[in-house]
Design an enzyme around this catalytic site. Structure first.
Site, PDB file in Angstrom:
ATOM      1  N   HIS A 103      -4.228   3.689   8.193  1.00  0.00           N
ATOM      2  CA  HIS A 103      -3.061   3.132   8.865  1.00  0.00           C
ATOM      3  C   HIS A 103      -2.071   4.241   9.199  1.00  0.00           C
ATOM      4  O   HIS A 103      -1.904   5.190   8.422  1.00  0.00           O
ATOM      5  CB  HIS A 103      -2.353   2.111   7.975  1.00  0.00           C
ATOM      6  CG  HIS A 103      -3.141   0.861   7.742  1.00  0.00           C
ATOM      7  ND1 HIS A 103      -2.984   0.086   6.618  1.00  0.00           N
ATOM      8  CD2 HIS A 103      -4.097   0.254   8.483  1.00  0.00           C
ATOM      9  CE1 HIS A 103      -3.798  -0.953   6.678  1.00  0.00           C
ATOM     10  NE2 HIS A 103      -4.487  -0.866   7.798  1.00  0.00           N
TER      11      HIS A 103
ATOM     12  N   GLU B 163       0.844  -1.194   0.000  1.00  0.00           N
ATOM     13  CA  GLU B 163       0.000   0.000   0.000  1.00  0.00           C
ATOM     14  C   GLU B 163       0.876   1.239   0.000  1.00  0.00           C
ATOM     15  O   GLU B 163       2.104   1.164   0.123  1.00  0.00           O
ATOM     16  CB  GLU B 163      -0.953   0.009   1.200  1.00  0.00           C
ATOM     17  CG  GLU B 163      -0.257   0.167   2.548  1.00  0.00           C
ATOM     18  CD  GLU B 163      -1.222   0.085   3.726  1.00  0.00           C
ATOM     19  OE1 GLU B 163      -2.292  -0.559   3.585  1.00  0.00           O
ATOM     20  OE2 GLU B 163      -0.915   0.635   4.788  1.00  0.00           O
TER      21      GLU B 163
END
Length: 689
Positions: free
Chosen positions: A284, A241
């Site tokens: 995150h 990611e």
């Protein structure tokens, strides 16, 4: 450099011994500790807690060899297993190969240190919101030894499906023993990947959760090294990611692997966050691209150029892996038969597994905001108070040349670093930037500082300016540690008289130190929510991450509601990229659990944007049951004024058929799908794009 008062435990680290390991080996040599299986003896720290107890019951039923646990100051028995007062005593008496840290974020750092001291081979930290500087301290300790390996933090853990060993909170009904190795940053994306591999009949060998924090104890290359030599692993899936450079490092490793191996194992990958807006933290703590770091789109292409087969949605991994194995000359039916045989051998324990109803969002309800970003005048004021003897302004003078200087985190080396570029022009920083890592405990030494200054190319500056720059770097490094910053960046210019001038400060702090441990309250009091997006602030109060997207696009009419940051990023990517070519109005991560209350609040947040013409609810029921999720969606839909906005619901995972049935039979303007592609087509159709 003085030891900062803000971080407990630092003062004793210079003399404290954490391992009896010999100097000839290093932390890199602990990578083989990741090879868990039936043989692995698992310890639980925080064993008697509610979450640990539920998790241990499930894992024991599944077949995990749990040998006991630790509760500080207590001796006894729990779940029929011994409980000991310290990790060291547990190591001596129970001989564990691994420990699961089921300790809340405020105390998780200390628990990890105790495991390192006891030389537990594998340490798995699942807690979210462990302060960044606690992890930097822990990594500085790990680098001094060669006995213990860390997985996490903020990771679902590690699980051997073929060896029936689960150290983490992965949804067991999704897994099946087999031969595909998986390593992922995102928990929800890894569960989707696992489900696709299970449906393909290939099953999983070993699944490693790298975690979504800024610094990870185990990265992609570590996992690839294990998969390369693992006889049970026939092919590999990598799920990355936005943020950091782990994907580029994996690409470099894969290039070398393809050159030295005649018959390399097939590798497929996905990179989430390709549509993520620059400068935003996407759920995150580590999901943001720092200065000089590649975007998710760039990382996608780098992996592709390394010979990795790329996919745009995890649902596709199963069929892709079958195709790649066939191309590699592997007998896919034989691999499926082997996986099926392993599944039959373990079927009695698989039937006992029950979906968890307690999620990470319940376990640690600290909210999802993961940063404090001071800009403009607030950054100037704060830096002026913290740094004495330097002139600081909000803007860089137009008639001067300036250079870029930052103290940040080198994610690859797992330690702080000086970042310099001889130009502060945003278009040039990326190409001329260099990182100079240094010891977290000792701070940058003189040689490192001189190398950083040399790269700034201040050749024409007088000696006094060089001395001032060295002092500035040292002061910023001290401030970075004492105030627990993620990055402190300034533009630096030198006047004709040789005086340093600092401008355009960008101060970025991880707020976990405050929310988890109440450290630096005076610093975090500087946050002014009135200057932030009101809807995003409102979402934060409910533990939801909401980011408004495509603000300049009036046609961005798809509202998204997703559980899990990685899955939320990928949902936006897959909707926006060909063949769907849709435009989303928001990123929304419910925090891992979709209850009626979080869904209701999410609907309200999404509908605050008048552009929205359709809402896409994309939920993977891993830690929670899809039937329960469907009940929550239906109840929330009834309680919110939806203004006639249609809702498309895709439910996959645990008990997905029941959830889809409830949505389809609700009689409400809800459309149920199981496959992503057909759901995405319908969403874009309803959006009018």
């Amino acid at each position: 450099m003085p030891v900062p008062r803000g971080i407990p435990g630092l003062s004793r680290l210079r003399t404290r011994a954490f391992s009896t390991s010999v100097a000839r080996t290093s932390y890199e040599d602990t990578v083989q500790n990741l090879k868990i299986g039936k043989h692995t003896r698992v310890l639980y720290q925080g064993f008697t807690g509610r979450v640990a107890t539920q998790n241990a019951k499930e894992s024991l039923e599944w077949g995990t060899n749990i040998v006991g646990g630790v509760k500080p100051g207590s001796t006894g028995e729990h779940l029929g297993l011994p409980v000991l007062p310290t990790v060291r005593e547990a190591k001596e008496q129970l001989k564990p190969d691994a420990t699961a840290i089921y300790v809340a974020a405020p105390h998780a750092g200390k628990a990890i240190e105790e495991a390192i001291e006891a030389e537990i081979p594998l340490i798995v930290a699942v807690a979210e919101h462990i302060p960044l500087h606690d992890i930097l301290r822990i990594m500085s300790i790990l680098k001094t030894q060669s006995k213990s390996r860390l997985v996490g933090a903020n990771a679902p853990g590690i699980i051997s499906a073929i060896g029936k060993c689960r150290i983490g909170f992965q949804p067991l009904p999704t897994f099946s023993p087999g031969h595909i190795g998986i390593v992922a940053k995102s928990g929800t994306l890894s569960y989707e990947t696992v489900a696709s591999i299970t449906r393909s009949g290939l099953g999983q060998s070993l699944c490693i959760g790298m975690g979504g924090d800024v610094v990870a104890g185990t990265n992609f290359v570590d996992a690839l090294r294990v998969f390369e030599t693992d006889p049970d692993t026939e092919a590999i899936v990598l799920v990355g990611e936005v943020g950091g450079s782990a994907e580029q490092e994996a690409a470099d490793w894969i290039k070398d692997y393809h050159q030295r191996e005649k018959n390399p194992k097939p590798i497929a990958a996905l990179v989430g966050g390709r549509m993520a807006p620059p400068g935003r933290v996407m759920g995150h703590a580590g999901a943001w691209a720092g200065v000089g770091e590649a975007t998710a789109e760039e990382k996608y292409k780098i992996l592709q150029n390394a010979g990795v087969t790329m996919v745009d949605h995890p649902e596709k991994f199963g069929n892709v892996m079958k195709s790649l194995l066939k191309q590699a000359g592997k007998d896919v039916s034989k691999i499926q038969q082997s996986a099926a045989a392993n599944q039959r051998r373990g079927m009695h324990t698989m039937r006992q597994a029950r979906p968890r109803v307690v999620s990470r969002a319940q376990k640690i309800n600290l909210g999802q905001q993961r940063d404090l970003h001071l800009r403009e005048q607030k950054a100037v004021d704060h830096l002026s108070k913290s740094l004495k003897g330097f002139t600081i302004s909000e803007e860089t003078p137009q008639d001067t040349d300036s250079v870029y200087l930052s103290i940040s985190v080198d994610r690859s080396n797992r330690q702080p670093c000086i970042i310099t570029s001889p130009s502060s022009n945003p278009r040039k920083i990326h190409h001329r930037l260099r990182r100079f890592p240094y010891s977290y405990l000792e701070g940058p030494d003189k040689a490192t500082i001189m190398e950083a200054i040399k790269h700034l190319r201040l050749d024409a500056a007088p000696p006094a300016a060089h001395a001032q720059t060295a002092k500035l770097i040292s002061s910023l490094a001290s401030l970075h540690r004492s105030q627990e910053a993620v990055s402190l960046a300034v533009n630096l210019s030198i006047s004709s008289s040789g005086t340093l001038h600092l401008s355009s400060p960008q101060l970025f702090y991880d707020d976990a130190a405050f929310k988890s441990n109440n450290r630096h309250p005076e610093l975090h009091a500087l946050r002014d929510p009135s200057q932030e997006n009101a809807v995003e602030v409102e979402a934060e109060k409910s533990g939801i991450v909401f980011v408004k997207l495509n603000t300049d696009d009036p046609h961005a009419s798809i509202g998204t509601l997703v559980n899990g940051a990685g899955l939320a990023m990928n949902t936006i990517d897959a909707l926006a990229l060909p063949p769907h070519n849709g435009a989303c109005s928001n990123f929304l991560d419910t925090g891992g659990k979709a209850t009626s209350q979080t869904v209701k609040k999410s609907f309200e947040l999404i509908l605050s944007d008048p552009r929205v013409k359709v809402i896409f609810v994309n939920i993977f029921g891993g830690l929670t049951d899809c039937g329960m999720i469907a009940d929550g969606v239906i109840l929330a839909f009834k309680e919110v004024d939806m203004r006639g906005i249609p809702v498309v619901v895709r439910l996959r995972g645990t008990n997905e058929e029941e959830g889809q049935r409830k949505i389809a039979e609700s009689g409400l303007e809800l459309e149920a799908f199981d496959g992503f592609e057909e759901a995405a087509r319908r969403v874009v159709e309803l959006s009018g794009q």
